[in-house]
Each structure stands twice: as C-alpha cells, then as structure tokens.
Enzyme design. Structure first.
Site, short mmCIF file in Angstrom:
data_model
loop_
_atom_site.label_atom_id
_atom_site.label_comp_id
_atom_site.label_asym_id
_atom_site.label_seq_id
_atom_site.Cartn_x
_atom_site.Cartn_y
_atom_site.Cartn_z
N TYR A 56 38.84 19.57 -10.34
CA TYR A 56 37.78 18.87 -11.06
C TYR A 56 38.36 17.95 -12.14
O TYR A 56 39.18 18.37 -12.95
CB TYR A 56 36.82 19.87 -11.70
N GLY A 63 31.02 15.37 -13.44
CA GLY A 63 29.57 15.57 -13.38
C GLY A 63 29.06 15.53 -11.96
O GLY A 63 29.60 16.19 -11.07
#
Length: 185
Positions: A56, A63
């Site tokens: 991530y 997001g």
C-alpha cells in the site's frame, strides 16, 4: 543523562525536552537493537518488492486507488509526488524546537522497524537533528485523519534536498545546506 537514546524503550517527553534545551552538544544515539530491527524490516520490504507483492502506497495507489498497481520502477517517483502533494501548509513556521521535536519523534517511530525504511534514512534523519538542520514547517494546514502527514512532508522534503531548513543563519534552502556539507539528497 548522557544524551538521547532512541531504543525499544519508551521515549519520554522529559528526555526529549532535556535534549532540546541542553545548550551543550549532546549525542543522539540509535540503539543497536533498534538498528537491527530497521535492517530486518528493510530486508522484508525488499523481499516483498522482489516478489511483486502489492504494498500500500509503495506499489499501489492511496485511498480508493489502493487497487491500482504502480510498477516498482515508478515507486520512487510516487513517493516524491506524494511528498510534494502534501507540502501544502501555510503561515509562519513552527518554532525550530517544535520542528526538531517532531523530527526526533519521527526518528523514534521509524526506528521501531515497522516501516521498511533504510538504515541510510535513519542515519540521515539523525544527522539532520544532530547538526540542527531543522525542517521549516508552516503552522497551518494538514490533511487526512491522522493530521501529521503535511508536517511530515516538510521533514521529508529536507531529506530530499528540497524545502527549507532552519539554521543558525536563518531559514535557507535544504539544497544549499546539503551541498555545503558535501552530501547528496
């Protein structure tokens, strides 16, 4: 107290205060145990990259874009873009001691071995703190739920040789400070 030790122990506010307000040069140390955790974390991070496992914010978007894969060769540019994007604060600068405290707490956080950062980053952040090359962080503005991303972007910019640094001579470009010291960003 003989300086400030960044280790597995809790970092006490009183110890940071003593370090910040001591007029003598006092050593800032990162314990061997903390440095070992940083090394191990960096190795795990590199293995994930080699296996092309999405990470991530490193090899994915942020997001709602977290499912968008970013090629590993574009990861460094993604990080640079993120820091530029988050450098959106305004107003007068925080007092240098407040910014220096933020840098110390970031050093402590990164030294826990959970972020996959390099030993070089730990050493460089420590060098900035020890040399009083303190990030000039504007007082107003932040984004997101955590509220610390914008101020941290200003710290990161100085490590990249961008942004501004408080020195004994005033606020100067980080690039000039690093060039004078003979250091690459």
């Amino acid at each position: 107290m003989d300086g400030l030790l960044i280790s597995d122990d809790l970092l006490k506010l009183r110890d940071v205060r003593r370090y910040l307000f001591d007029l003598e040069t006092r050593p800032l140390q990162v314990s061997p145990g903390a440095l070992q955790k940083v090394r191990e974390s960096e190795e795990r991070f590199k293995k994930l990259l080699e296996k092309k496992i999405p990470i991530y914010g490193v090899t994915t978007g942020f997001g709602d874009s977290c499912f968008r894969v970013i090629p590993a060769e574009k990861s460094a540019q993604l990080q640079k873009n993120l820091i530029q994007y988050l450098s959106c604060a305004t107003g007068e600068y925080l007092p240098p001691l407040a910014s220096k405290a933020a840098m110390i707490f970031r050093l402590k956080s990164l030294s826990r071995g959970y972020s996959g950062v390099s030993r070089d980053l730990i050493d460089r952040l420590k060098l900035h703190i020890q040399n009083n090359w303190i990030a000039a962080i504007p007082r107003k503005g932040s984004l997101g739920a955590s509220g610390d991303l914008v101020p941290l972007a200003y710290i990161a910019r100085t490590l990249q040789g961008e942004g501004l640094i408080h020195t004994d001579d005033g606020v100067v470009p980080a690039s000039e400070v690093l060039e004078e010291a003979g250091l690459p960003p």
